[in-house]
Motif scaffolding. Structure first.
Motif, short mmCIF file in Angstrom:
data_model
loop_
_atom_site.label_atom_id
_atom_site.label_comp_id
_atom_site.label_asym_id
_atom_site.label_seq_id
_atom_site.Cartn_x
_atom_site.Cartn_y
_atom_site.Cartn_z
N UNK A 178 -2.86 -5.27 6.54
CA UNK A 178 -2.36 -5.54 7.89
C UNK A 178 -0.83 -5.50 7.92
N UNK A 179 -0.21 -6.01 6.87
CA UNK A 179 1.25 -5.97 6.77
C UNK A 179 1.74 -4.53 6.72
N UNK A 180 1.08 -3.69 5.95
CA UNK A 180 1.45 -2.28 5.85
C UNK A 180 1.38 -1.62 7.23
N UNK A 181 0.27 -1.80 7.93
CA UNK A 181 0.12 -1.20 9.25
C UNK A 181 1.21 -1.67 10.20
N UNK A 182 1.47 -2.98 10.21
CA UNK A 182 2.48 -3.55 11.11
C UNK A 182 3.86 -2.97 10.83
N UNK A 183 4.17 -2.80 9.53
CA UNK A 183 5.46 -2.24 9.16
C UNK A 183 5.61 -0.80 9.66
N UNK A 184 4.61 0.00 9.43
CA UNK A 184 4.70 1.41 9.83
C UNK A 184 4.74 1.53 11.34
N UNK A 185 3.91 0.77 12.03
CA UNK A 185 3.87 0.82 13.50
C UNK A 185 5.21 0.41 14.12
N UNK A 186 6.01 -0.38 13.40
CA UNK A 186 7.28 -0.87 13.93
C UNK A 186 8.49 -0.16 13.37
N UNK A 187 8.29 1.00 12.75
CA UNK A 187 9.41 1.87 12.44
C UNK A 187 9.94 1.85 11.03
N UNK A 188 9.31 1.13 10.11
CA UNK A 188 9.77 1.17 8.72
C UNK A 188 9.60 2.58 8.17
N UNK A 189 10.61 3.05 7.44
CA UNK A 189 10.64 4.45 7.01
C UNK A 189 10.07 4.68 5.61
N UNK A 190 9.85 3.63 4.86
CA UNK A 190 9.22 3.70 3.54
C UNK A 190 8.80 2.28 3.20
N UNK A 191 8.00 2.12 2.16
CA UNK A 191 7.53 0.80 1.74
C UNK A 191 7.74 0.64 0.24
N UNK A 192 8.10 -0.59 -0.15
CA UNK A 192 8.30 -0.91 -1.56
C UNK A 192 7.35 -2.04 -1.96
N UNK A 193 6.24 -1.73 -2.62
CA UNK A 193 5.40 -2.79 -3.18
C UNK A 193 5.88 -3.17 -4.58
N UNK A 194 5.64 -4.40 -4.96
CA UNK A 194 5.88 -4.89 -6.32
C UNK A 194 7.35 -4.88 -6.71
N UNK A 195 8.22 -5.20 -5.76
CA UNK A 195 9.61 -5.45 -6.11
C UNK A 195 9.83 -6.93 -6.35
N UNK A 196 11.08 -7.35 -6.29
CA UNK A 196 11.40 -8.77 -6.46
C UNK A 196 10.70 -9.60 -5.39
N UNK A 197 10.79 -9.16 -4.13
CA UNK A 197 10.18 -9.89 -3.03
C UNK A 197 8.66 -9.90 -3.13
N UNK A 198 8.10 -8.92 -3.81
CA UNK A 198 6.67 -8.86 -4.02
C UNK A 198 6.18 -9.69 -5.19
N UNK A 199 7.06 -10.50 -5.77
CA UNK A 199 6.70 -11.40 -6.88
C UNK A 199 6.07 -10.64 -8.05
N UNK A 200 6.60 -9.47 -8.33
CA UNK A 200 6.05 -8.66 -9.42
C UNK A 200 6.08 -9.39 -10.75
N UNK A 201 7.05 -10.27 -10.92
CA UNK A 201 7.19 -10.96 -12.20
C UNK A 201 6.05 -11.93 -12.48
N UNK A 202 5.25 -12.28 -11.47
CA UNK A 202 4.12 -13.18 -11.69
C UNK A 202 2.77 -12.48 -11.52
N UNK A 203 2.80 -11.17 -11.31
CA UNK A 203 1.54 -10.41 -11.23
C UNK A 203 1.12 -9.95 -12.62
#
Length: 296
Positions: A25-50
């Motif tokens: 749902x977050x992905x869809x909302x981002x794209x529908x509202x104009x985000x030009x690319x997506x970054x999964x598993x960065x710092x904000x994605x808490x990759x260090x605890x996955x």
């Protein structure tokens, strides 16, 4: 290759596990509202605890659900070169557009070590690399001379940088040392306006998780050289940029998302915990200032 508003996506959790439905749902909302690319598993994605399995699953979901609508820049960084290569190899196989690779943290490599690290990745996987320089977290700083050396050595592999050094002069250093086609993205929302004026092409953003439409409109105003409009939007977003770091990130961001969407929780993984009451108050005030939350 990349431009505009690019959210560094949070990884939603529910009862200790990745909430795949909320992530879609977050992905869809981002794209529908104009985000030009997506970054999964960065710092904000808490990759260090996955776990590695979770890390790869999040990338897989992002690529599959995005379905080519926008590019996916998969977070692939590690302080272990072999592990970073494993993440890149997986991301390439599952269709990511590029890899976001942070400077190795904790072990503090020299500039020669950074060149060796990124060279090894570039030589062993043909997924384009966006360098990620955030010395406030990694301690290690990818210095401009190192960035220029890597980009010149691997022009088809080292294609850009997310710079969160806070040093705006580096936008010009990189442009003068590499050329205008090297993709420079701000890693600090609050510095995106001056970075764009200096030659950056957009921002890999925390705030865009919460305010994707406003962040996209801000970046488009910069592209249009309408800096009066860009300043107007930036003024609306500015308190939110700082509120996102009123407590350990991404706790304030997840709290903000839980305030604007009932399908998002503010759950984090230890050692991170939900943000303080002070931070919540700052987030609420910033959301109201941006027009994203009705006053209490």
């Amino acid at each position: 290759m990349f431009s505009g508003s690019i959210p560094a996506l949070v990884t939603p959790f529910r009862d200790g596990t990745v909430d795949e439905d909320a992530f879609r749902r977050l992905i869809d909302w981002q794209i529908e509202n104009g985000s030009k690319a997506l970054v999964p598993c960065g710092t904000t994605g808490e990759a260090s605890t996955l776990t590695n399995a979770e890390h790869h699953r999040v990338i897989e979901i992002c690529v599959e659900h995005t379905a080519g609508r926008v590019p996916v820049i998969a977070g692939c960084g590690s302080n272990d070169t072999a592990n970073a290569l494993m993440h890149m190899t997986f991301s390439k196989r599952y269709g990511a557009t590029a890899a976001l690779v942070v400077a190795p943290y904790y072990n503090r490599p020299s500039q020669a070590g950074l060149i060796a690290h990124f060279s090894h990745l570039a030589e062993n996987c043909d997924l384009p690399i966006v360098l990620y320089n955030v010395p406030g977290r990694t301690v290690t700083d990818i210095e401009p001379e190192t960035v220029c050396e890597l980009a010149k050595r691997f022009p088809d592999r080292i294609v850009g940088i997310k710079d969160a050094s806070g040093d705006l002069s580096r936008v010009v250093d990189h442009r003068m040392g590499i050329g205008p086609d090297f993709c420079q993205l701000s890693g600090d929302d609050e510095l995106s306006l001056p970075a764009n004026a200096a030659g950056a092409m957009g921002c890999i953003s925390v705030t865009a998780n919460v305010a994707p439409k406003l962040c996209a409109e801000f970046q488009q105003a910069c592209v249009d050289n309408d800096f009066a409009r860009a300043r107007e939007i930036n003024d609306r977003l500015y308190p939110l940029h700082y509120a996102m770091f009123e407590d350990a990130s991404p706790a304030p961001c997840k709290y903000a998302l839980s305030r604007v969407h009932d399908w998002m929780t503010d759950e984090l993984r230890l050692p991170l915990v939900t943000c303080s009451d002070k931070a919540k108050a700052a987030v609420d005030a910033a959301l109201e200032h941006a027009g994203l939350l009705e006053p209490a």
